[in-house]
Design a protein around this motif. Sequence first.
Motif, mmCIF file in Angstrom:
data_model
loop_
_atom_site.group_PDB
_atom_site.id
_atom_site.type_symbol
_atom_site.label_atom_id
_atom_site.label_comp_id
_atom_site.label_asym_id
_atom_site.label_seq_id
_atom_site.Cartn_x
_atom_site.Cartn_y
_atom_site.Cartn_z
ATOM 1 N N THR A 1 0.810 -1.231 0.000
ATOM 2 C CA THR A 1 0.000 0.000 0.000
ATOM 3 C C THR A 1 0.836 1.269 0.000
ATOM 4 O O THR A 1 0.332 2.350 -0.307
ATOM 5 C CB THR A 1 -0.926 0.037 1.226
ATOM 6 O OG1 THR A 1 -0.125 0.177 2.418
ATOM 7 C CG2 THR A 1 -1.764 -1.222 1.323
ATOM 8 N N GLY A 2 2.100 1.139 0.409
ATOM 9 C CA GLY A 2 2.950 2.318 0.527
ATOM 10 C C GLY A 2 2.783 3.063 1.829
ATOM 11 O O GLY A 2 3.418 4.105 2.049
ATOM 12 N N GLN A 3 1.946 2.535 2.745
ATOM 13 C CA GLN A 3 1.689 3.215 4.012
ATOM 14 C C GLN A 3 1.929 2.280 5.199
ATOM 15 O O GLN A 3 1.648 1.078 5.129
ATOM 16 C CB GLN A 3 0.248 3.714 4.079
ATOM 17 C CG GLN A 3 -0.109 4.756 3.043
ATOM 18 C CD GLN A 3 -1.478 5.345 3.308
ATOM 19 O OE1 GLN A 3 -1.742 5.906 4.372
ATOM 20 N NE2 GLN A 3 -2.375 5.207 2.350
ATOM 21 N N ASP A 4 2.405 2.874 6.292
ATOM 22 C CA ASP A 4 2.560 2.143 7.543
ATOM 23 C C ASP A 4 1.209 1.952 8.222
ATOM 24 O O ASP A 4 0.258 2.702 7.968
ATOM 25 C CB ASP A 4 3.474 2.916 8.508
ATOM 26 C CG ASP A 4 4.952 2.754 8.170
ATOM 27 O OD1 ASP A 4 5.416 1.606 8.092
ATOM 28 O OD2 ASP A 4 5.625 3.783 7.984
ATOM 29 N N ILE A 5 1.162 0.976 9.116
ATOM 30 C CA ILE A 5 0.042 0.820 10.046
ATOM 31 C C ILE A 5 0.495 1.425 11.369
ATOM 32 O O ILE A 5 1.534 1.042 11.909
ATOM 33 C CB ILE A 5 -0.324 -0.665 10.248
ATOM 34 C CG1 ILE A 5 -0.680 -1.309 8.906
ATOM 35 C CG2 ILE A 5 -1.470 -0.800 11.234
ATOM 36 C CD1 ILE A 5 -0.804 -2.834 8.980
ATOM 37 N N HIS A 6 -0.270 2.363 11.897
ATOM 38 C CA HIS A 6 0.117 3.103 13.097
ATOM 39 C C HIS A 6 -0.590 2.522 14.322
ATOM 40 O O HIS A 6 -1.811 2.358 14.333
ATOM 41 C CB HIS A 6 -0.217 4.586 12.932
ATOM 42 C CG HIS A 6 0.466 5.205 11.750
ATOM 43 N ND1 HIS A 6 1.641 5.899 11.857
ATOM 44 C CD2 HIS A 6 0.155 5.194 10.426
ATOM 45 C CE1 HIS A 6 2.025 6.310 10.658
ATOM 46 N NE2 HIS A 6 1.136 5.887 9.777
ATOM 47 N N VAL A 7 0.179 2.241 15.358
ATOM 48 C CA VAL A 7 -0.311 1.505 16.517
ATOM 49 C C VAL A 7 -0.810 2.443 17.607
ATOM 50 O O VAL A 7 -0.193 3.475 17.891
ATOM 51 C CB VAL A 7 0.805 0.609 17.090
ATOM 52 C CG1 VAL A 7 0.341 -0.100 18.364
ATOM 53 C CG2 VAL A 7 1.240 -0.419 16.052
#
Length: 550
Positions: free
Chosen positions: A336-342
């Motif tokens: 996706t080109g994006q991080d998953i933010h926790v």
Amino acid sequence: MELLDNYMPQTSFSSYEEFAEKFKINVPENFDFARDIVDQWAQLEPEKKALVYCDDNGFERTFTFTEVSERSKRMAQYFVSLGIGPGDRVITLLRRRWEYWIIAVALHRMGAVLVPASIQLTTKDISYRIDSAEAKMLIAIDDEFVRAQIAPLKDQCETLHHILIVGDSPVTDYHDFNNEYPEFDLYDQPVNRTNDDEMVIYFTSGTSGYPKMAIHNRTYPLGHITTAKYMQRVLNNGLHLTQADSGWAKFGWGNIYGQWICGTAIFGYDPIRFDAGHFLETIQKHRPTTICVPPTMYRLMLHHGIEAKQFESVTWFATAGEPLSDEVNREWKSITGQDIHVGFGQSEGSPICCTFEWLEVRPGSMGRPSPLYDVRILAADGGYCDAGEEGEIVIIPAEKQVGLLSKYSLNKEQFQPLQGGVYHTGDIAYKDTDGYFYYVCRNDDMIKSSGYRIGPYEIESVLNTHPAVKESAIVGVPDEIRGQLICAIIVLHDGFAPSAELTKELQAHVKKNTAPYKYPRVVKYFHDIPKTTSGKIMRKDLKKLAESID
């Protein structure tokens, strides 16, 4: 127009340090979520979207704030006709039905107390909650399992006056909610409630015994400004998706309070069961702008297969509820080109730590503390931990604090959540030299084996990288010699079968990729892992299963 400006002197920040220093929520006297947020949006922007609802049966419906305001006023008047008043507690078993949003606003409007519960509960569980809360009314979906559980309740629960059924077919044995409330006039009475009065109650499980009630007052929604604006990065006039059952606090985190304050519409996707393929089709059709789902759902979507074009509308991915493995985040970002933010927190409050927008996404880290709370890591000797030392996450009372529960209740006795002026989360973590926090496990999930203290998350993360493993969970099982043994519960991908050779291979895989003493001496193969309807592993149930199966 943004209502958020009414509650924050500053909403934009250039760095985490400025955010931590200058972030503040202005809490007005006698805050009223129904009138100050829902009715205010309806007045300012009558056609502003509040809720976009759909299910897997093809039903779709969009509600504006004007419709939510009007329907909640009729519902409030209906509840009054049934004898419900300010301070009365009402339990809901509604999954993600669109009616939940309207019912919640109606109860808040009239000063009644919302007690959400999961549709997975059995008669004993529901009866305990009704008796503990002294609830006068139960509102449940028209579901075969749910109906079977609530059938005995009128005879068992002394305080329960009414059962309402929410569904699409006529109801004859209980109050027919959908056919009864539209006949009522609009509720327009002022509500005599203060910020300190009860608003929402979540039942939370401890290490043993029955769950206790975490009681939140009427300022609770304001604490979730942090959740919506800074953890989930919702957009005014956007469309936000948090996939969670209304019976869990995660629903309050991501599906109503902070999100509506920030002006985003909620995407209420209501499947009976989670299916990654249907979920991806729904996302591509409705194009949410921000998404927050548990790590398990990200992992299942990856296993199903995703494409970047399915998420073209999404500007921010977030997660909470369980630790996020670095492997899942790396694979997600590569596509996706994006991080998953926790984000990390509990039913008792709003997010405690997050990977906020100014912070890098570090493998295994849940970011840095929310400016709402003074967050520390407490050592066993009562001091505070240095970098790299494991201890319990605690919250020290602070001037900015908004959103933390006001009290607990157990066996109808109320008590303060603070111990010696400190709120103890029961969660174990450590931090690095830059102040990033790293989750280890719940204190009661910690496995104590041969003198070692071992958290399950690291082992699960390693096991999930093996090509045969679809899902895994780690629990401790009793052992006379070592105290506890590390037990791995494994769900295999199609094409793999349990065998002694595979067990040895999995054990060697753990030994190779983490400390050898952490390898699972017991490996059991299940067809699935018990989870909540929000996708979170039910570790207590899993531990009982692991101990009962040879």
